[in-house]
Scaffold this active site. Sequence first.
Site, PDB file in Angstrom:
ATOM      1  N   SER A 156      37.161  30.339  39.685  1.00  0.00           N
ATOM      2  CA  SER A 156      37.387  30.837  41.031  1.00  0.00           C
ATOM      3  C   SER A 156      36.321  30.295  41.996  1.00  0.00           C
ATOM      4  O   SER A 156      36.236  29.093  42.208  1.00  0.00           O
ATOM      5  CB  SER A 156      37.433  32.372  41.016  1.00  0.00           C
ATOM      6  OG  SER A 156      37.956  32.884  42.214  1.00  0.00           O
ATOM      7  N   ASP A 177      48.826  34.143  39.086  1.00  0.00           N
ATOM      8  CA  ASP A 177      47.567  34.480  39.758  1.00  0.00           C
ATOM      9  C   ASP A 177      47.881  34.996  41.167  1.00  0.00           C
ATOM     10  O   ASP A 177      48.465  34.283  41.983  1.00  0.00           O
ATOM     11  CB  ASP A 177      46.698  33.227  39.830  1.00  0.00           C
ATOM     12  CG  ASP A 177      45.278  33.497  40.290  1.00  0.00           C
ATOM     13  OD1 ASP A 177      45.082  34.351  41.173  1.00  0.00           O
ATOM     14  OD2 ASP A 177      44.362  32.840  39.764  1.00  0.00           O
ATOM     15  N   HIS A 190      44.476  35.795  37.069  1.00  0.00           N
ATOM     16  CA  HIS A 190      43.146  35.345  37.484  1.00  0.00           C
ATOM     17  C   HIS A 190      42.027  35.906  36.603  1.00  0.00           C
ATOM     18  O   HIS A 190      40.863  35.649  36.857  1.00  0.00           O
ATOM     19  CB  HIS A 190      42.916  35.795  38.938  1.00  0.00           C
ATOM     20  CG  HIS A 190      41.840  35.062  39.672  1.00  0.00           C
ATOM     21  ND1 HIS A 190      41.970  33.763  40.096  1.00  0.00           N
ATOM     22  CD2 HIS A 190      40.594  35.456  40.076  1.00  0.00           C
ATOM     23  CE1 HIS A 190      40.877  33.382  40.735  1.00  0.00           C
ATOM     24  NE2 HIS A 190      40.022  34.388  40.733  1.00  0.00           N
TER      25      HIS A 190
END
Length: 290
Positions: free
Chosen positions: A160, A236, A268
């Site tokens: 991320s 996600d 995620h």
Amino acid sequence: MRVSEFMSSENSSLFERVSDVKTFGGRQIRVRHQSAVLNCEMHFSVFLPPAATDDTKVPSVYFLSGLTCSDENFSTKAGAQRVAAELGLALVIPDTSPRGDAVADDESYDLGQGAGFYLNATQAPWSEHYRMYDYITEELPTLVDAHFPVTERKAISGHSMGGHGAISIACKLPKQYSSVSAFSPIVNPMVCPWGEKAFTHYLGAERSTWAEYDSVELLRSRGLDLPLLVDQGSADGFLEEQLLTDNLVAVSKHLDHVQIRMQTGYDHSYYFIATFIEAHLRFHAQHLSA
């Protein structure tokens, strides 16, 4: 300092082992130190595989974590140690931002402590401490190389916000790493809400300065001289608004050494990372040994 000496040392307030756990024949170690670059106390974690001894150095993979995380999320949730032990890889896991009462912060989760974005802030009050780019690329490797049995061979990965950090750093410092990978990276922060908010506060309103920390813009202007592996989950919840994976696909479609894989049904979370971390470590091991 030799490994055996470091493992038994508790007497330095500037560089101190705060935990040391045996796992898969290796050692999961957490360190506290005073950072000159960030002007505060910091923690980072290191996994040493069984192959790392006083007389044998091993290559390392640096893993940069995402928003709200610390150095402990990856070490406790990703399940990376088993494969790293097998492959003879050290894992170096920094924190995601400067920390402490004297360090600027914000009430929101996506700015301030836990949200350093792996850049060097230029705007007050952030510029006093938020120099994570220099910390990751200069100070931390110097510390790790001095205190642990690691070679100069390094790879870099992240999740991320940390995926953003890994790819953008690798674009600018290709000679420092053998390969780069990312899980669910924020690839085009200049045009997503997380990135626009952070960059405005840390770097100021002049958007031309933002491109130095944007993976899509860096790939467009500089290219990438390293093998890159990206895994992105199709389920996600941040994919469409924040991660913008299609922008990375578009800018790298002519690069044969870039693999971007859409993994059906994955989200995620660290369940996603734990599922594919073995593939990423084997990818890095291949290039670290080349």
